[in-house]
Design an enzyme around this catalytic site. Structure first.
Site, PDB file in Angstrom:
ATOM      1  N   ARG A  60     -13.741   5.429  30.233  1.00 45.00           N
ATOM      2  CA  ARG A  60     -13.685   6.000  31.577  1.00 45.00           C
ATOM      3  C   ARG A  60     -13.536   7.512  31.599  1.00 45.00           C
ATOM      4  NH1 ARG A  60     -12.329   0.824  32.030  1.00 45.00           N
ATOM      5  NH2 ARG A  60     -11.521   1.267  29.984  1.00 45.00           N
ATOM      6  N   THR A  61     -12.590   8.014  30.799  1.00 45.62           N
ATOM      7  CA  THR A  61     -12.332   9.456  30.874  1.00 45.62           C
ATOM      8  C   THR A  61     -13.565  10.215  30.407  1.00 45.62           C
ATOM      9  OG1 THR A  61     -10.034   8.957  30.401  1.00 45.62           O
ATOM     10  CG2 THR A  61     -10.686  11.254  30.223  1.00 45.62           C
ATOM     11  N   ARG A 100     -10.075  15.049  23.936  1.00 45.43           N
ATOM     12  CA  ARG A 100      -9.099  13.969  23.742  1.00 45.43           C
ATOM     13  C   ARG A 100      -8.796  13.939  22.260  1.00 45.43           C
ATOM     14  NH1 ARG A 100      -9.080   7.896  26.056  1.00 45.43           N
ATOM     15  NH2 ARG A 100      -8.428   9.102  27.852  1.00 45.43           N
ATOM     16  N   LYS A 113     -15.716  17.974   5.900  1.00 47.46           N
ATOM     17  CA  LYS A 113     -15.934  18.906   4.777  1.00 47.46           C
ATOM     18  C   LYS A 113     -14.691  19.754   4.530  1.00 47.46           C
ATOM     19  CE  LYS A 113     -20.793  19.596   6.053  1.00 47.46           C
ATOM     20  NZ  LYS A 113     -21.687  20.638   6.584  1.00 47.46           N
ATOM     21  N   HIS A 166      -1.681  12.956  29.842  1.00 49.71           N
ATOM     22  CA  HIS A 166      -3.056  12.696  30.265  1.00 49.71           C
ATOM     23  C   HIS A 166      -3.157  13.229  31.698  1.00 49.71           C
ATOM     24  CE1 HIS A 166      -6.913  10.974  30.610  1.00 49.71           C
ATOM     25  NE2 HIS A 166      -6.678   9.729  30.288  1.00 49.71           N
TER      26      HIS A 166
END
Ligand code: NCD
Length: 359
Positions: free
Chosen positions: A91-92, A141, A120, A174
């Protein structure tokens, strides 16, 4: 700590930045007195919340017609955003991506760190700096708490300090989910006196759920709101949030069964058990039935109450509840796209243009 100059953190060391007070950080995250980075819920006061709600309402209305949608898509066609989502998200991610599409912002994405140069041996700080070479904003996120703040700090030392939006930081915050939760509460209670004075229950894994933490911060902007925290004893809300509520005189109560509060609350905000944070599978023994919403509960809830969930759900809301008119969670996820579009408008300074649009 000695007084630091507002809005110029580029002379600070990371230690000084990390140890700054929340009020100082809120100033660091602004530019010219306006919101720039979006990292923590404490950045939002009542005026800003109400402004974002007005902008979201305006965008929703404009987007109803092709002419309006075409106009919206022209607004920021010169902007590019990076969606850096290295933790699972449906959703986000999709609501930010579609908010970008609505406003004409072009997007790039990294969702799997195994495809980025981090494998790397590049440091996360260098990865962020690299993104900033190509885009005008980073929406991220990240599993580690506080890394979005670190990213903002790092970019502030460079000549491309672009805005960073926290789309979920570990177990901590959030903030944009909390914005869409407020937007949903606002829309639901608009003709019932608004959010002020409402009783809101948050149910489930309050210890490790970042949505309930960020929403708790935002609710302190609304006088006379009462919060009921309903959780298993080992998954109670953290003391930092409880202390914050006390400092803002927002009353809260901790209870351990959903049945006690269902008849009295105006909104029940369900959450799933966040067992991805378990160290040794300790959540397996938690009996979550007492923290689940079933069809039989619908009879005891107020007629005007609403049911929310940040989603994804497991079985803490029975699917039979979906057809109840009080189930708001599907509308809630769509609200996320509109309020996120409003936030992008505000960050890039197009609020006047949107609010005065007429066709
Ligand atoms: C939440 C999250 O990621 O914190 N989901 C979301 O963003 N809508 C809630 C969860 O995962 O339980």
């Amino acid at each position: 700590m000695e007084a630091v100059e507002v809005n110029s953190n580029n002379h600070l060391t990371w230690d000084q930045f990390e140890n700054a007070t929340t009020d100082q950080k809120v100033d660091f995250f602004k530019r010219d007195g306006k919101i720039f980075d979006v990292l923590i819920s404490q950045q939002f006061n009542r005026d800003l919340l109400e402004e974002l709600i007005r902008i979201a309402d305006a965008i929703r209305k404009i987007a109803k017609r092709k002419k309006g949608m075409d106009w919206l898509q022209s607004l920021m066609s010169h902007k590019r955003a990076m969606l850096y989502f290295v933790q699972p998200s449906t959703r986000t991610f999709l609501s930010f991506l579609n908010a970008c599409h609505i406003l004409g912002i072009r997007s790039s994405e990294v969702r799997d760190p195994s495809t980025s140069s981090e494998v790397k041996g590049e440091t996360p700080e260098d990865t962020i700096r690299t993104f900033s070479s190509y885009v005008d904003m980073i929406i991220m996120r990240y599993p580690k708490e506080g890394f979005a703040e670190k990213a903002s700090f790092v970019l502030n030392q460079t000549d491309r300090p672009i805005p960073i939006i926290n789309a979920g930081s570990g177990k901590d915050q959030h903030p944009t989910q909390a914005l869409l939760d407020i937007y949903t509460l606002h829309r639901s209670f608009d003709d019932m006196g608004g959010i002020e004075g409402k009783s809101i229950a948050m149910v489930g894994d309050l210890l490790r759920g970042r949505t309930v933490r960020s929403l708790s911060y935002l609710l302190t902007n609304y006088p006379k709101v009462k919060i009921y925290y309903v959780s298993p004893p080992q998954l109670r809300m953290g003391n930092d949030i409880k202390n914050f509520l006390k400092s803002k005189s927002t009353p809260f109560f901790e209870v351990d069964s959903i049945e006690e509060i269902l008849p009295i609350v105006d909104a029940v905000y369900m959450t799933r058990i966040q067992d991805e944070w378990d160290k040794n599978g300790e959540s397996k023994d938690t009996n979550y039935d007492r923290y689940s919403l079933l069809e039989k509960h619908m009879n005891v809830m107020k007629k005007t109450a609403i049911i929310m969930h940040p989603l994804p759900r497991r079985n803490e809301i029975d699917v039979k509840v979906d057809s109840d008119p009080r189930a708001m969670y599907w509308r809630q996820e769509r609200n996320g796209m509109w309020i996120r579009a409003a936030l992008l408008i505000k960050i890039f300074g197009y609020e006047e243009v949107v609010m005065t649009y007429s066709d």
